[in-house]
Scaffold this motif. Structure first.
Motif, PDB file in Angstrom:
ATOM      1  N   GLY A 348     119.139  12.253  28.694  1.00 50.00           N
ATOM      2  CA  GLY A 348     120.468  13.241  28.612  1.00 50.00           C
ATOM      3  C   GLY A 348     120.117  14.418  27.759  1.00 50.00           C
ATOM      4  O   GLY A 348     120.974  15.377  27.732  1.00 50.00           O
ATOM      5  N   CYS A 349     119.014  14.583  27.235  1.00 55.53           N
ATOM      6  CA  CYS A 349     118.552  15.936  26.489  1.00 55.53           C
ATOM      7  C   CYS A 349     117.839  17.048  27.501  1.00 55.53           C
ATOM      8  O   CYS A 349     116.995  16.456  28.355  1.00 55.53           O
ATOM      9  N   ASP A 350     118.002  18.085  27.290  1.00 54.72           N
ATOM     10  CA  ASP A 350     117.439  18.967  28.162  1.00 54.72           C
ATOM     11  C   ASP A 350     116.035  19.163  27.856  1.00 54.72           C
ATOM     12  O   ASP A 350     115.721  19.698  26.482  1.00 54.72           O
ATOM     13  N   PRO A 351     114.968  19.076  28.765  1.00 53.74           N
ATOM     14  CA  PRO A 351     113.785  19.078  28.355  1.00 53.74           C
ATOM     15  C   PRO A 351     113.084  20.297  27.952  1.00 53.74           C
ATOM     16  O   PRO A 351     112.023  20.555  27.091  1.00 53.74           O
ATOM     17  N   VAL A 354     113.940  20.725  24.197  1.00 51.87           N
ATOM     18  CA  VAL A 354     113.037  19.712  23.663  1.00 51.87           C
ATOM     19  C   VAL A 354     111.643  20.464  23.234  1.00 51.87           C
ATOM     20  O   VAL A 354     111.356  20.279  22.181  1.00 51.87           O
ATOM     21  N   ARG A 355     111.260  21.090  24.281  1.00 49.84           N
ATOM     22  CA  ARG A 355     109.844  21.518  24.248  1.00 49.84           C
ATOM     23  C   ARG A 355     109.922  22.879  23.084  1.00 49.84           C
ATOM     24  O   ARG A 355     109.274  22.930  22.517  1.00 49.84           O
ATOM     25  N   LYS A 356     110.861  23.766  23.375  1.00 49.61           N
ATOM     26  CA  LYS A 356     110.898  24.657  22.374  1.00 49.61           C
ATOM     27  C   LYS A 356     111.194  24.277  20.938  1.00 49.61           C
ATOM     28  O   LYS A 356     110.669  24.741  20.087  1.00 49.61           O
ATOM     29  N   LEU A 357     111.999  23.154  20.593  1.00 50.44           N
ATOM     30  CA  LEU A 357     112.277  22.653  19.592  1.00 50.44           C
ATOM     31  C   LEU A 357     111.056  22.154  18.893  1.00 50.44           C
ATOM     32  O   LEU A 357     110.655  22.248  17.650  1.00 50.44           O
ATOM     33  N   VAL A 409     103.967  16.764  10.747  1.00 52.64           N
ATOM     34  CA  VAL A 409     104.706  17.355  11.993  1.00 52.64           C
ATOM     35  C   VAL A 409     105.731  16.268  12.405  1.00 52.64           C
ATOM     36  O   VAL A 409     107.006  16.754  13.000  1.00 52.64           O
ATOM     37  N   TYR A 410     105.434  15.164  12.530  1.00 50.77           N
ATOM     38  CA  TYR A 410     106.503  14.064  12.901  1.00 50.77           C
ATOM     39  C   TYR A 410     107.803  14.168  12.162  1.00 50.77           C
ATOM     40  O   TYR A 410     108.976  13.986  12.800  1.00 50.77           O
ATOM     41  N   LEU A 411     107.644  14.373  10.780  1.00 48.20           N
ATOM     42  CA  LEU A 411     108.916  14.596  10.098  1.00 48.20           C
ATOM     43  C   LEU A 411     109.489  15.797  10.248  1.00 48.20           C
ATOM     44  O   LEU A 411     110.920  15.845  10.350  1.00 48.20           O
ATOM     45  N   ALA A 412     108.914  16.805  10.695  1.00 47.61           N
ATOM     46  CA  ALA A 412     109.601  18.262  11.010  1.00 47.61           C
ATOM     47  C   ALA A 412     110.212  17.931  12.515  1.00 47.61           C
ATOM     48  O   ALA A 412     111.690  18.402  12.590  1.00 47.61           O
ATOM     49  N   LEU A 413     109.725  16.995  13.224  1.00 49.42           N
ATOM     50  CA  LEU A 413     110.214  16.941  14.603  1.00 49.42           C
ATOM     51  C   LEU A 413     111.553  16.163  14.316  1.00 49.42           C
ATOM     52  O   LEU A 413     112.773  16.334  14.948  1.00 49.42           O
ATOM     53  N   TRP A 414     111.614  15.128  13.582  1.00 48.88           N
ATOM     54  CA  TRP A 414     112.669  14.516  13.032  1.00 48.88           C
ATOM     55  C   TRP A 414     113.700  15.312  12.525  1.00 48.88           C
ATOM     56  O   TRP A 414     115.130  15.031  13.055  1.00 48.88           O
ATOM     57  N   ASP A 415     113.442  16.152  11.791  1.00 51.29           N
ATOM     58  CA  ASP A 415     114.499  17.117  11.334  1.00 51.29           C
ATOM     59  C   ASP A 415     115.203  17.954  12.210  1.00 51.29           C
ATOM     60  O   ASP A 415     116.445  18.146  12.271  1.00 51.29           O
ATOM     61  N   SER A 416     114.229  18.515  13.037  1.00 51.36           N
ATOM     62  CA  SER A 416     114.740  19.446  14.194  1.00 51.36           C
ATOM     63  C   SER A 416     115.648  18.504  15.227  1.00 51.36           C
ATOM     64  O   SER A 416     116.685  19.210  15.590  1.00 51.36           O
ATOM     65  N   HIS A 420     119.618  19.247  16.103  1.00 51.78           N
ATOM     66  CA  HIS A 420     120.324  19.780  17.395  1.00 51.78           C
ATOM     67  C   HIS A 420     120.709  18.471  18.444  1.00 51.78           C
ATOM     68  O   HIS A 420     120.595  18.748  19.441  1.00 51.78           O
ATOM     69  N   ASN A 421     121.200  17.494  17.611  1.00 51.52           N
ATOM     70  CA  ASN A 421     121.635  16.316  18.443  1.00 51.52           C
ATOM     71  C   ASN A 421     120.742  15.877  19.475  1.00 51.52           C
ATOM     72  O   ASN A 421     121.200  15.569  20.778  1.00 51.52           O
ATOM     73  N   ILE A 422     119.309  16.180  19.389  1.00 54.59           N
ATOM     74  CA  ILE A 422     118.237  15.303  20.486  1.00 54.59           C
ATOM     75  C   ILE A 422     118.196  13.835  19.886  1.00 54.59           C
ATOM     76  O   ILE A 422     117.778  13.658  18.824  1.00 54.59           O
TER      77      ILE A 422
END
Length: 438
Positions: A348-351, A354-357, A409-416, A420-422
Protein backbone atom coordinates in the motif's frame (compact mmCIF):
# COMPACT_ATOMS: atom_id res chain seq x y z
CA UNK A 1 108.69 -27.37 19.75
CA UNK A 2 106.04 -26.35 22.26
CA UNK A 3 104.82 -29.24 24.41
CA UNK A 4 101.38 -29.75 25.88
CA UNK A 5 102.65 -28.88 29.36
CA UNK A 6 103.92 -25.42 28.35
CA UNK A 7 100.48 -23.64 28.10
CA UNK A 8 99.49 -25.15 31.44
CA UNK A 9 102.76 -24.01 33.00
CA UNK A 10 102.29 -20.51 31.56
CA UNK A 11 98.79 -20.38 33.02
CA UNK A 12 100.09 -21.45 36.41
CA UNK A 13 102.76 -18.71 36.25
CA UNK A 14 100.04 -16.14 35.54
CA UNK A 15 97.98 -17.42 38.47
CA UNK A 16 101.03 -17.18 40.73
CA UNK A 17 101.69 -13.62 39.62
CA UNK A 18 98.09 -12.57 40.24
CA UNK A 19 98.07 -14.29 43.62
CA UNK A 20 101.31 -12.56 44.54
CA UNK A 21 99.86 -9.15 43.69
CA UNK A 22 96.70 -9.92 45.64
CA UNK A 23 98.56 -11.09 48.76
CA UNK A 24 100.87 -8.08 48.57
CA UNK A 25 97.86 -5.78 48.47
CA UNK A 26 96.27 -7.53 51.46
CA UNK A 27 99.55 -7.35 53.39
CA UNK A 28 99.80 -3.61 52.74
CA UNK A 29 96.25 -3.12 54.01
CA UNK A 30 96.79 -5.13 57.17
CA UNK A 31 100.00 -3.30 58.01
CA UNK A 32 99.28 -0.03 59.89
CA UNK A 33 100.13 3.04 57.86
CA UNK A 34 98.76 5.39 55.23
CA UNK A 35 97.62 2.57 52.97
CA UNK A 36 95.48 1.14 55.73
CA UNK A 37 94.19 4.62 56.54
CA UNK A 38 93.18 5.15 52.93
CA UNK A 39 91.26 1.86 52.90
CA UNK A 40 89.43 2.87 56.07
CA UNK A 41 88.65 6.28 54.55
CA UNK A 42 87.26 4.61 51.42
CA UNK A 43 85.06 2.36 53.58
CA UNK A 44 83.84 5.40 55.50
CA UNK A 45 83.04 7.23 52.27
CA UNK A 46 81.07 4.21 51.07
CA UNK A 47 78.97 4.23 54.28
CA UNK A 48 78.30 7.96 53.96
CA UNK A 49 77.44 7.57 50.26
CA UNK A 50 74.95 4.82 51.13
CA UNK A 51 73.23 7.08 53.65
CA UNK A 52 73.06 9.91 51.13
CA UNK A 53 71.74 7.42 48.60
CA UNK A 54 68.74 6.62 50.82
CA UNK A 55 68.02 10.28 51.62
CA UNK A 56 68.34 11.50 48.03
CA UNK A 57 66.08 8.71 46.76
CA UNK A 58 63.35 9.84 49.16
CA UNK A 59 63.71 13.42 47.97
CA UNK A 60 63.51 12.32 44.32
CA UNK A 61 60.42 10.19 44.98
CA UNK A 62 58.66 13.10 46.70
CA UNK A 63 59.51 15.43 43.81
CA UNK A 64 58.25 12.94 41.23
CA UNK A 65 54.99 12.26 43.09
CA UNK A 66 54.36 15.98 43.59
CA UNK A 67 54.62 16.67 39.88
CA UNK A 68 52.35 15.20 37.22
CA UNK A 69 52.72 14.80 33.49
CA UNK A 70 56.07 12.99 33.43
CA UNK A 71 56.77 11.26 30.12
CA UNK A 72 57.98 7.66 29.97
CA UNK A 73 61.56 8.53 29.02
CA UNK A 74 61.78 11.00 31.91
CA UNK A 75 60.53 8.40 34.40
CA UNK A 76 63.00 5.83 33.06
CA UNK A 77 65.84 8.32 33.38
CA UNK A 78 64.86 9.11 36.97
CA UNK A 79 64.73 5.40 37.83
CA UNK A 80 68.24 4.88 36.44
CA UNK A 81 69.54 7.90 38.38
CA UNK A 82 67.97 6.58 41.58
CA UNK A 83 69.59 3.18 41.15
CA UNK A 84 73.08 4.71 40.81
CA UNK A 85 72.80 7.51 43.38
CA UNK A 86 75.02 5.68 45.86
CA UNK A 87 77.77 5.27 43.28
CA UNK A 88 77.38 8.90 42.19
CA UNK A 89 77.64 10.18 45.77
CA UNK A 90 80.73 8.03 46.39
CA UNK A 91 82.38 9.34 43.21
CA UNK A 92 81.67 12.95 44.22
CA UNK A 93 82.87 12.54 47.82
CA UNK A 94 85.98 10.52 46.90
CA UNK A 95 86.94 12.95 44.12
CA UNK A 96 86.53 15.98 46.40
CA UNK A 97 88.55 14.35 49.18
CA UNK A 98 91.24 13.27 46.73
CA UNK A 99 91.65 16.82 45.39
CA UNK A 100 91.90 18.19 48.93
CA UNK A 101 94.45 15.59 50.04
CA UNK A 102 96.55 16.22 46.94
CA UNK A 103 96.97 19.80 48.15
CA UNK A 104 97.62 19.23 51.86
CA UNK A 105 99.67 16.01 51.94
CA UNK A 106 101.92 13.77 49.87
CA UNK A 107 100.36 12.35 46.67
CA UNK A 108 101.16 8.78 47.74
CA UNK A 109 98.94 9.19 50.80
CA UNK A 110 95.83 9.60 48.63
CA UNK A 111 96.58 7.10 45.85
CA UNK A 112 93.93 4.53 46.85
CA UNK A 113 91.32 7.25 47.35
CA UNK A 114 92.01 8.63 43.85
CA UNK A 115 91.84 5.10 42.42
CA UNK A 116 88.49 4.49 44.14
CA UNK A 117 87.15 7.83 42.84
CA UNK A 118 88.28 7.02 39.30
CA UNK A 119 86.73 3.56 39.44
CA UNK A 120 83.42 5.00 40.70
CA UNK A 121 83.33 7.56 37.89
CA UNK A 122 84.19 4.96 35.24
CA UNK A 123 81.65 2.47 36.61
CA UNK A 124 78.92 5.11 36.60
CA UNK A 125 79.69 6.08 33.01
CA UNK A 126 79.69 2.45 31.90
CA UNK A 127 76.38 1.77 33.68
CA UNK A 128 74.62 4.63 31.89
CA UNK A 129 76.28 4.00 28.53
CA UNK A 130 75.25 0.33 28.66
CA UNK A 131 71.59 1.38 28.77
CA UNK A 132 71.88 1.83 25.02
CA UNK A 133 71.98 -1.98 24.73
CA UNK A 134 68.31 -3.01 24.56
CA UNK A 135 68.73 -6.74 25.19
CA UNK A 136 68.82 -7.30 28.95
CA UNK A 137 71.21 -10.26 28.96
CA UNK A 138 73.57 -8.64 26.47
CA UNK A 139 73.43 -5.36 28.42
CA UNK A 140 74.45 -7.09 31.64
CA UNK A 141 77.22 -8.95 29.84
CA UNK A 142 78.60 -5.74 28.34
CA UNK A 143 78.30 -3.87 31.64
CA UNK A 144 80.09 -6.47 33.75
CA UNK A 145 82.70 -7.06 31.07
CA UNK A 146 83.56 -3.37 30.85
CA UNK A 147 83.48 -2.99 34.63
CA UNK A 148 85.93 -5.85 35.10
CA UNK A 149 88.21 -4.68 32.31
CA UNK A 150 88.23 -1.08 33.57
CA UNK A 151 89.03 -2.25 37.10
CA UNK A 152 91.87 -4.48 35.97
CA UNK A 153 93.23 -1.77 33.67
CA UNK A 154 93.22 0.93 36.35
CA UNK A 155 94.73 -1.43 38.93
CA UNK A 156 97.43 -2.33 36.42
CA UNK A 157 96.97 -6.11 36.13
CA UNK A 158 95.04 -6.25 32.85
CA UNK A 159 97.96 -7.76 30.93
CA UNK A 160 98.46 -10.57 33.43
CA UNK A 161 94.75 -11.39 33.57
CA UNK A 162 94.47 -11.27 29.76
CA UNK A 163 97.39 -13.65 29.44
CA UNK A 164 95.82 -15.99 31.98
CA UNK A 165 92.43 -16.01 30.21
CA UNK A 166 94.08 -16.49 26.82
CA UNK A 167 95.90 -19.57 28.11
CA UNK A 168 92.57 -21.20 29.02
CA UNK A 169 91.70 -22.24 25.48
CA UNK A 170 90.55 -25.01 23.20
CA UNK A 171 93.08 -25.77 20.47
CA UNK A 172 92.08 -27.97 17.53
CA UNK A 173 94.74 -27.78 14.84
CA UNK A 174 95.03 -24.14 13.88
CA UNK A 175 91.78 -23.29 15.63
CA UNK A 176 92.37 -21.44 18.93
CA UNK A 177 89.38 -20.50 21.09
CA UNK A 178 90.14 -19.04 24.51
CA UNK A 179 88.07 -17.58 27.31
CA UNK A 180 89.53 -14.17 26.55
CA UNK A 181 88.37 -14.45 22.94
CA UNK A 182 84.83 -15.33 23.99
CA UNK A 183 84.62 -12.45 26.46
CA UNK A 184 86.10 -10.00 23.97
CA UNK A 185 83.74 -11.20 21.23
CA UNK A 186 80.69 -10.78 23.51
CA UNK A 187 81.68 -7.24 24.51
CA UNK A 188 82.62 -6.15 20.98
CA UNK A 189 79.47 -7.66 19.44
CA UNK A 190 77.35 -6.02 22.13
CA UNK A 191 78.86 -2.61 21.40
CA UNK A 192 78.52 -3.07 17.64
CA UNK A 193 74.91 -4.25 18.04
CA UNK A 194 74.17 -1.10 20.02
CA UNK A 195 75.65 1.07 17.29
CA UNK A 196 73.71 -0.91 14.67
CA UNK A 197 70.46 -0.42 16.61
CA UNK A 198 71.00 3.33 16.87
CA UNK A 199 71.80 3.62 13.16
CA UNK A 200 68.85 1.42 12.16
CA UNK A 201 66.46 3.41 14.37
CA UNK A 202 67.59 6.67 12.81
CA UNK A 203 67.36 5.22 9.30
CA UNK A 204 63.93 3.72 10.00
CA UNK A 205 62.61 7.06 11.22
CA UNK A 206 63.86 8.76 8.06
CA UNK A 207 62.28 6.09 5.84
CA UNK A 208 58.90 6.29 7.63
CA UNK A 209 58.84 10.07 7.24
CA UNK A 210 59.33 9.78 3.48
CA UNK A 211 55.84 10.05 2.00
CA UNK A 212 57.07 9.09 -1.47
CA UNK A 213 57.64 5.50 -0.31
CA UNK A 214 54.58 3.28 0.13
CA UNK A 215 53.94 1.77 3.61
CA UNK A 216 54.75 -1.77 2.45
CA UNK A 217 58.02 -0.67 0.86
CA UNK A 218 58.85 1.25 4.04
CA UNK A 219 58.51 -1.94 6.07
CA UNK A 220 60.64 -3.86 3.55
CA UNK A 221 63.34 -1.17 3.50
CA UNK A 222 63.47 -0.98 7.31
CA UNK A 223 63.80 -4.75 7.65
CA UNK A 224 66.49 -4.91 4.95
CA UNK A 225 68.49 -2.19 6.71
CA UNK A 226 68.16 -3.95 10.07
CA UNK A 227 69.25 -7.32 8.67
CA UNK A 228 72.24 -5.76 6.92
CA UNK A 229 73.40 -3.71 9.93
CA UNK A 230 72.98 -6.49 12.51
CA UNK A 231 74.63 -9.05 10.24
CA UNK A 232 77.48 -6.68 9.50
CA UNK A 233 77.90 -5.96 13.22
CA UNK A 234 78.02 -9.66 14.07
CA UNK A 235 80.61 -10.62 11.48
CA UNK A 236 82.71 -7.54 12.17
CA UNK A 237 82.64 -8.31 15.89
CA UNK A 238 83.72 -11.90 15.30
CA UNK A 239 86.49 -10.86 12.91
CA UNK A 240 87.64 -8.08 15.25
CA UNK A 241 88.57 -10.58 17.97
CA UNK A 242 90.39 -12.86 15.54
CA UNK A 243 87.93 -15.74 15.10
CA UNK A 244 88.26 -17.29 11.64
CA UNK A 245 84.87 -18.32 10.27
CA UNK A 246 86.30 -20.17 7.23
CA UNK A 247 86.48 -23.44 9.10
CA UNK A 248 82.82 -23.20 10.04
CA UNK A 249 81.59 -22.89 6.45
CA UNK A 250 81.13 -26.64 5.87
CA UNK A 251 79.49 -27.13 9.27
CA UNK A 252 77.13 -24.21 8.74
CA UNK A 253 76.19 -25.59 5.30
CA UNK A 254 75.27 -28.96 6.78
CA UNK A 255 73.27 -27.30 9.54
CA UNK A 256 71.53 -25.15 6.94
CA UNK A 257 70.40 -28.20 4.98
CA UNK A 258 69.03 -29.81 8.12
CA UNK A 259 67.19 -26.68 9.15
CA UNK A 260 65.79 -26.31 5.65
CA UNK A 261 63.91 -29.61 5.97
CA UNK A 262 62.80 -29.00 9.54
CA UNK A 263 61.74 -25.37 9.12
CA UNK A 264 59.90 -25.46 5.81
CA UNK A 265 56.88 -23.60 7.19
CA UNK A 266 59.06 -20.94 8.76
CA UNK A 267 60.98 -20.40 5.53
CA UNK A 268 57.72 -20.36 3.56
CA UNK A 269 56.33 -17.65 5.84
CA UNK A 270 59.52 -15.62 5.52
CA UNK A 271 59.45 -15.80 1.72
CA UNK A 272 55.72 -15.04 1.69
CA UNK A 273 56.38 -11.98 3.85
CA UNK A 274 58.91 -10.68 1.34
CA UNK A 275 56.46 -11.30 -1.53
CA UNK A 276 53.70 -9.41 0.31
CA UNK A 277 56.01 -6.45 0.80
CA UNK A 278 57.13 -6.46 -2.81
CA UNK A 279 53.76 -6.81 -4.55
CA UNK A 280 52.11 -4.27 -2.19
CA UNK A 281 48.97 -6.39 -1.92
CA UNK A 282 48.48 -5.40 1.70
CA UNK A 283 50.05 -2.70 3.84
CA UNK A 284 49.73 -1.40 7.41
CA UNK A 285 46.37 0.26 7.89
CA UNK A 286 44.49 -1.80 5.28
CA UNK A 287 41.18 -3.36 6.27
CA UNK A 288 41.03 -7.02 5.29
CA UNK A 289 38.77 -10.03 5.68
CA UNK A 290 40.21 -13.54 5.86
CA UNK A 291 37.66 -16.21 6.66
CA UNK A 292 35.86 -15.13 9.84
CA UNK A 293 38.53 -12.56 10.69
CA UNK A 294 37.76 -8.93 9.85
CA UNK A 295 40.04 -6.09 10.97
CA UNK A 296 42.81 -3.75 10.01
CA UNK A 297 46.47 -4.58 9.63
CA UNK A 298 48.47 -3.35 12.59
CA UNK A 299 51.96 -4.53 11.58
CA UNK A 300 53.73 -6.66 8.99
CA UNK A 301 56.15 -9.12 10.55
CA UNK A 302 58.75 -11.42 9.07
CA UNK A 303 56.64 -14.49 9.87
CA UNK A 304 53.11 -13.20 10.41
CA UNK A 305 50.75 -10.26 9.91
CA UNK A 306 49.12 -8.65 12.94
CA UNK A 307 45.38 -8.00 12.36
CA UNK A 308 43.38 -6.14 15.02
CA UNK A 309 39.60 -6.64 15.04
CA UNK A 310 36.89 -4.29 16.29
CA UNK A 311 36.54 -6.23 19.55
CA UNK A 312 40.21 -5.63 20.41
CA UNK A 313 41.50 -9.08 19.52
CA UNK A 314 44.82 -9.27 17.71
CA UNK A 315 45.21 -12.16 15.28
CA UNK A 316 48.67 -13.23 14.13
CA UNK A 317 48.02 -14.63 10.66
CA UNK A 318 50.91 -16.50 8.97
CA UNK A 319 52.14 -14.85 5.80
CA UNK A 320 51.64 -18.06 3.85
CA UNK A 321 47.87 -17.94 4.48
CA UNK A 322 47.69 -14.45 2.97
CA UNK A 323 49.50 -15.65 -0.17
CA UNK A 324 47.62 -18.92 -0.73
CA UNK A 325 44.18 -17.96 0.66
CA UNK A 326 41.46 -15.63 -0.57
CA UNK A 327 41.84 -12.27 1.12
CA UNK A 328 39.36 -9.39 0.85
CA UNK A 329 41.23 -6.10 1.02
CA UNK A 330 38.65 -3.41 1.60
CA UNK A 331 41.14 -0.59 1.01
CA UNK A 332 43.57 -1.99 -1.55
CA UNK A 333 43.21 0.43 -4.48
CA UNK A 334 41.11 3.11 -2.75
CA UNK A 335 39.33 3.81 0.50
CA UNK A 336 35.76 3.65 -0.88
CA UNK A 337 33.64 0.80 0.50
CA UNK A 338 30.07 0.10 -0.61
CA UNK A 339 27.57 -1.40 1.81
CA UNK A 340 24.18 -2.90 0.97
CA UNK A 341 21.16 -3.30 3.25
CA UNK A 342 17.81 -4.91 2.38
CA UNK A 343 14.35 -3.98 3.61
CA UNK A 344 10.70 -4.26 2.54
CA UNK A 345 7.51 -2.19 2.71
CA UNK A 346 3.86 -3.03 2.31
CA UNK A 347 2.13 -2.94 -1.07
CA UNK A 348 0.00 0.00 0.00
CA UNK A 349 3.01 2.36 0.21
CA UNK A 350 4.13 4.44 -2.78
CA UNK A 351 7.47 2.94 -3.98
CA UNK A 352 8.62 6.31 -5.36
CA UNK A 353 8.20 7.90 -1.93
CA UNK A 354 9.89 4.91 -0.24
CA UNK A 355 12.97 5.22 -2.43
CA UNK A 356 13.19 8.96 -1.83
CA UNK A 357 12.83 8.61 1.93
CA UNK A 358 15.42 5.81 2.04
CA UNK A 359 18.01 7.89 0.19
CA UNK A 360 17.37 10.92 2.41
CA UNK A 361 17.61 8.81 5.56
CA UNK A 362 20.94 7.27 4.51
CA UNK A 363 22.36 10.63 3.46
CA UNK A 364 21.66 12.09 6.91
CA UNK A 365 23.79 9.45 8.69
CA UNK A 366 27.36 10.32 9.64
CA UNK A 367 30.13 8.60 7.66
CA UNK A 368 27.80 8.00 4.67
CA UNK A 369 29.22 9.78 1.63
CA UNK A 370 27.20 12.31 -0.32
CA UNK A 371 29.92 13.07 -2.87
CA UNK A 372 31.14 11.70 -5.24
CA UNK A 373 29.18 8.50 -4.61
CA UNK A 374 25.56 9.12 -3.56
CA UNK A 375 23.29 6.53 -1.91
CA UNK A 376 20.89 4.74 -4.25
CA UNK A 377 17.79 2.64 -3.65
CA UNK A 378 16.25 0.10 -6.04
CA UNK A 379 13.36 -2.34 -6.07
CA UNK A 380 14.68 -5.89 -6.26
CA UNK A 381 11.45 -7.88 -6.20
CA UNK A 382 7.82 -8.33 -5.21
CA UNK A 383 7.63 -10.67 -2.27
CA UNK A 384 4.72 -12.56 -0.75
CA UNK A 385 3.84 -9.76 1.63
CA UNK A 386 6.17 -6.86 0.78
CA UNK A 387 7.92 -4.89 -1.91
CA UNK A 388 11.64 -5.63 -1.50
CA UNK A 389 14.28 -2.92 -1.80
CA UNK A 390 18.07 -2.64 -1.69
CA UNK A 391 19.77 0.49 -0.33
CA UNK A 392 23.39 1.04 -1.35
CA UNK A 393 25.64 3.65 0.21
CA UNK A 394 29.38 4.34 0.39
CA UNK A 395 31.86 5.03 3.16
CA UNK A 396 35.61 5.63 3.08
CA UNK A 397 36.64 4.76 6.64
CA UNK A 398 36.15 0.98 7.02
CA UNK A 399 38.44 1.05 10.07
CA UNK A 400 35.55 2.73 11.88
CA UNK A 401 33.49 -0.45 11.59
CA UNK A 402 30.80 -1.81 9.27
CA UNK A 403 28.18 -3.20 11.62
CA UNK A 404 27.70 0.09 13.44
CA UNK A 405 27.17 2.11 10.26
CA UNK A 406 24.62 -0.45 9.00
CA UNK A 407 22.80 -0.20 12.31
CA UNK A 408 22.71 3.59 12.12
CA UNK A 409 21.24 3.49 8.60
CA UNK A 410 18.56 0.97 9.66
CA UNK A 411 17.66 3.23 12.60
CA UNK A 412 17.41 6.25 10.28
CA UNK A 413 15.08 4.26 7.99
CA UNK A 414 12.90 3.30 10.93
CA UNK A 415 12.54 6.92 12.08
CA UNK A 416 11.84 8.19 8.56
CA UNK A 417 9.27 5.51 7.75
CA UNK A 418 7.52 6.01 11.09
CA UNK A 419 7.30 9.78 10.50
CA UNK A 420 5.73 9.30 7.02
CA UNK A 421 3.44 6.34 7.86
CA UNK A 422 5.40 3.84 5.78
CA UNK A 423 4.61 0.38 7.13
CA UNK A 424 7.10 -2.47 7.23
CA UNK A 425 5.16 -5.75 6.87
CA UNK A 426 5.92 -8.86 8.82
CA UNK A 427 4.60 -12.41 8.39
CA UNK A 428 1.12 -12.97 9.85
CA UNK A 429 -0.73 -16.25 10.29
CA UNK A 430 -4.52 -16.74 10.59
CA UNK A 431 -5.82 -19.73 12.52
CA UNK A 432 -9.37 -20.99 11.84
CA UNK A 433 -11.21 -23.48 14.03
CA UNK A 434 -13.45 -25.82 12.02
CA UNK A 435 -16.64 -27.20 13.63
CA UNK A 436 -17.04 -30.93 14.03
CA UNK A 437 -19.33 -32.19 11.24
CA UNK A 438 -20.95 -34.69 13.56
Amino acid sequence: METEEEPFAAAMMSVDEIWFLFTSFLQSIITPGWRQNQVLIVIGLAVVAYGLHILSNRVIENQVRAREGWSKWQLRMIVQIKRRMGLIWFAVLASALYLVMQQITWPSRSYFIGLAATLAIVWTGIAYAARLVRNRFLRRLVTWGLWIYATLYLVGVSDEVSEFLDDIALDVGDFHLSVLTLISAAVVIGVLFTVARLVSSTTASSIRRNEDISPSMQVLAVKAVQIFLYGFAFFMGVKAVGIDLTGLAVLSGAIGVGLGFGLQKVVSNLVSGVIILLDKSIKPGDVISLGETFGWINALGARYVSVVTRDGREYLIPNEDLITGQVVNWSHSNDFVRLDIYFGTSYGCDPHQVRKLAIEAATGVDRVLEHPKLPVCHIVGFGDSSVDYILRFWIRDPTGGLTNIRGNVYLALWDSFKAHNISIPFPQREVRLLEDEA
